[in-house]
Design a protein around this motif. Structure first.
Motif, short mmCIF file in Angstrom:
data_model
loop_
_atom_site.label_atom_id
_atom_site.label_comp_id
_atom_site.label_asym_id
_atom_site.label_seq_id
_atom_site.Cartn_x
_atom_site.Cartn_y
_atom_site.Cartn_z
N ARG A 363 0.85 -1.18 0.00
CA ARG A 363 0.00 0.00 0.00
C ARG A 363 0.89 1.24 0.00
N LEU A 364 0.30 2.40 -0.11
CA LEU A 364 1.05 3.64 0.02
C LEU A 364 1.33 3.86 1.51
N GLU A 365 2.60 3.88 1.88
CA GLU A 365 2.97 4.01 3.30
C GLU A 365 3.29 5.46 3.65
N LEU A 366 2.71 5.93 4.76
CA LEU A 366 2.96 7.28 5.25
C LEU A 366 3.81 7.30 6.52
N LYS A 367 4.09 6.14 7.07
CA LYS A 367 4.73 6.11 8.39
C LYS A 367 6.10 6.76 8.41
N TRP A 368 6.86 6.65 7.32
CA TRP A 368 8.20 7.23 7.31
C TRP A 368 8.13 8.75 7.21
N LEU A 369 7.18 9.26 6.44
CA LEU A 369 6.98 10.70 6.34
C LEU A 369 6.55 11.29 7.68
N ILE A 370 5.60 10.62 8.33
CA ILE A 370 5.12 11.08 9.64
C ILE A 370 6.24 11.03 10.67
N GLN A 397 -0.54 17.62 3.92
CA GLN A 397 0.42 18.40 4.71
C GLN A 397 -0.23 18.92 5.98
N GLU A 398 -1.44 19.41 5.87
CA GLU A 398 -2.16 19.93 7.05
C GLU A 398 -2.39 18.82 8.08
N GLN A 399 -2.73 17.64 7.61
CA GLN A 399 -2.99 16.52 8.52
C GLN A 399 -1.72 16.11 9.27
N ILE A 400 -0.61 16.08 8.57
CA ILE A 400 0.65 15.69 9.21
C ILE A 400 1.07 16.73 10.23
N ILE A 401 0.94 18.00 9.89
CA ILE A 401 1.30 19.07 10.83
C ILE A 401 0.41 19.03 12.06
#
Length: 430
Positions: A363-370, A397-401
């Motif tokens: 899947r598209l992973e976001l864990k490393w960006l977060i 970007q808003e969600q991560i911030i």
């Protein structure tokens, strides 16, 4: 009468046995027989030969005969074939020996060998030979090997001009995609389709497998954030082959003014998007192997931050790091190399994570960006303007911030993602 019955019965047995042997012989010609000794059973499984669209040349060569051809391709446009070498010896008692070697040839050379009249080569990002950096301006020129003119479709000239299409009857498109929205070859496809439609030129797309073909995931692009790294309202990972994608561009009327081009897709044979497909040629200078191609979509978000994705190393898109991240055991220092003449953080020690040996993602992973955002020493300079173009939305970007969890971020994609999945069904070939 008893003797006649026995003879008749024997005759039937002989017929059945003969029919069985004949069937088995015929089966062996098309199928592979596997004998399981432990269970004392014989199972028969079909041998199916996989071919890319380019290798299905019996299908498309008739389209090209007596026509003037333009071709959009790069080093991934290859045709596999077999070279049969016969070795003779002077001793007449020894029969000649044959050696079969699998070889590859450029689609350009292959078509020229078939006496197809190629007039021009059109080159996407990284150029016809695939040696240019990402984003590097590609100039028009001539191919040294074939002396054919090369027209760049990158930089200021992303769409073929009418004068660049003069004396062309049909365009052949043969480029390997990796299934990510921001991989610019599908944007080149869009502009080529548009130019073909406007100039009444046929388009022939030679299909190739998507190495991430089983993954459809990520936020769907909002059209106010349209750019060359995202032209259509699709998720980050679209899960389609480039032939299927061409059909979608046409069918959804995404070309200028809703025009449609005269499109023919030559499909792969015996392909399923679930199969593991290892690319025979790296699709661009900074995607050197299967691991980088699998992680590309997840790590490419870092291109919109101050974090390096390993350009200037030998592990591009398999590592990430920055001098602004907390110190870790893993570190690297980017240096100029093939495909990255001026890498981010050149000559600067970067701390981060090595993902080159991890299990393939599904899947598209976001864990490393977060994780990187949480560990950066200066959050104010973490993101840059390019991030929104890559994400296709300001929301990510808003969600991560704001510290929204990955689970909740993924949930926010669901409605648009499901709508895309439903829409794309009509364009699937496999």
């Amino acid at each position: 009468m008893k003797i006649e019955f026995k003879n008749t019965f024997l005759f039937i047995l002989i017929l059945l046995f003969s029919f069985g042997c004949s069937s088995l012989k015929k089966t062996k010609e098309n199928k592979e027989t596997k004998i399981d000794i432990s269970k004392n059973k014989i199972s028969v499984s079909e041998i199916k030969t996989f071919k890319t669209g380019a290798e299905n040349y019996e299908t498309y060569l008739p389209f090209l005969g007596n026509k003037r051809i333009g071709i959009v391709t790069n080093p991934t446009g290859i045709v596999k074939y077999q070279s049969i070498d016969i070795m003779y010896v002077q001793d007449p008692r020894i029969e000649p020996q044959t050696k079969i070697t699998n070889k590859e040839i450029s689609i350009v050379d292959f078509l020229l060998n078939k006496n197809i009249s190629i007039q021009k080569i059109y080159a996407p990002e990284h150029g016809f030979r695939g040696t240019a950096d990402a984003g590097e301006v590609i100039k028009d020129g001539k191919d040294i090997k074939t002396n054919l003119p090369i027209i760049s479709l990158y930089g200021n000239n992303k769409k073929p001009k009418p004068e660049q299409l003069e004396n062309i009857d049909i365009i052949v498109f043969d480029i390997q995609d990796v299934g990510a929205r921001f991989y610019t070859y599908i944007s080149t496809l869009h502009y080529v389709m548009e130019a073909c439609a406007e100039n009444n030129i046929e388009l022939l797309v030679l299909d190739r497998p998507n190495p991430n073909g089983s993954i459809t995931d990520g936020p769907v692009l909002e059209m106010e954030h349209k750019s060359f790294v995202g032209m259509h309202p699709i998720p980050v990972l679209h899960g389609m082959t480039i032939g299927e994608y061409a059909k979608m561009i046409n069918g959804e009327k995404w070309l200028a003014n809703g025009i449609q081009c005269n499109l023919t897709v030559i499909p792969c044979t015996n392909y399923k998007r679930e199969i593991k497909y290892s690319l025979p040629v790296k699709p661009s200078p900074n995607l050197p192997n299967d691991q980088s191609i699998n992680l590309y979509a997840s790590l490419c978000f870092f291109e919109g931050t101050n974090v390096s994705v390993g350009r200037g190393t030998e592990k591009q898109f398999q590592i990430y790091g920055s001098p602004f991240l907390l110190k870790t055991e893993f570190s690297f220092t980017p240096q100029p190399n093939f495909g990255a003449k001026e890498p981010m953080h050149k000559d600067v020690l970067c701390f981060g994570e090595d993902l080159s040996k991890i299990k393939k993602v599904s899947r598209l992973e976001l864990k490393w960006l977060i994780k990187a955002y949480a560990n950066t020493s200066d959050k104010a300079i973490f993101f840059n303007d390019f991030f929104t173009k890559l994400a296709g939305t300001k929301k990510l970007q808003e969600q991560i911030i704001e510290g929204v969890s990955e689970k909740d971020i993924r949930k926010s994609w669901e409605t648009d993602l499901n709508a895309f999945m439903e829409m794309r069904k009509q364009y699937l070939i496999y």
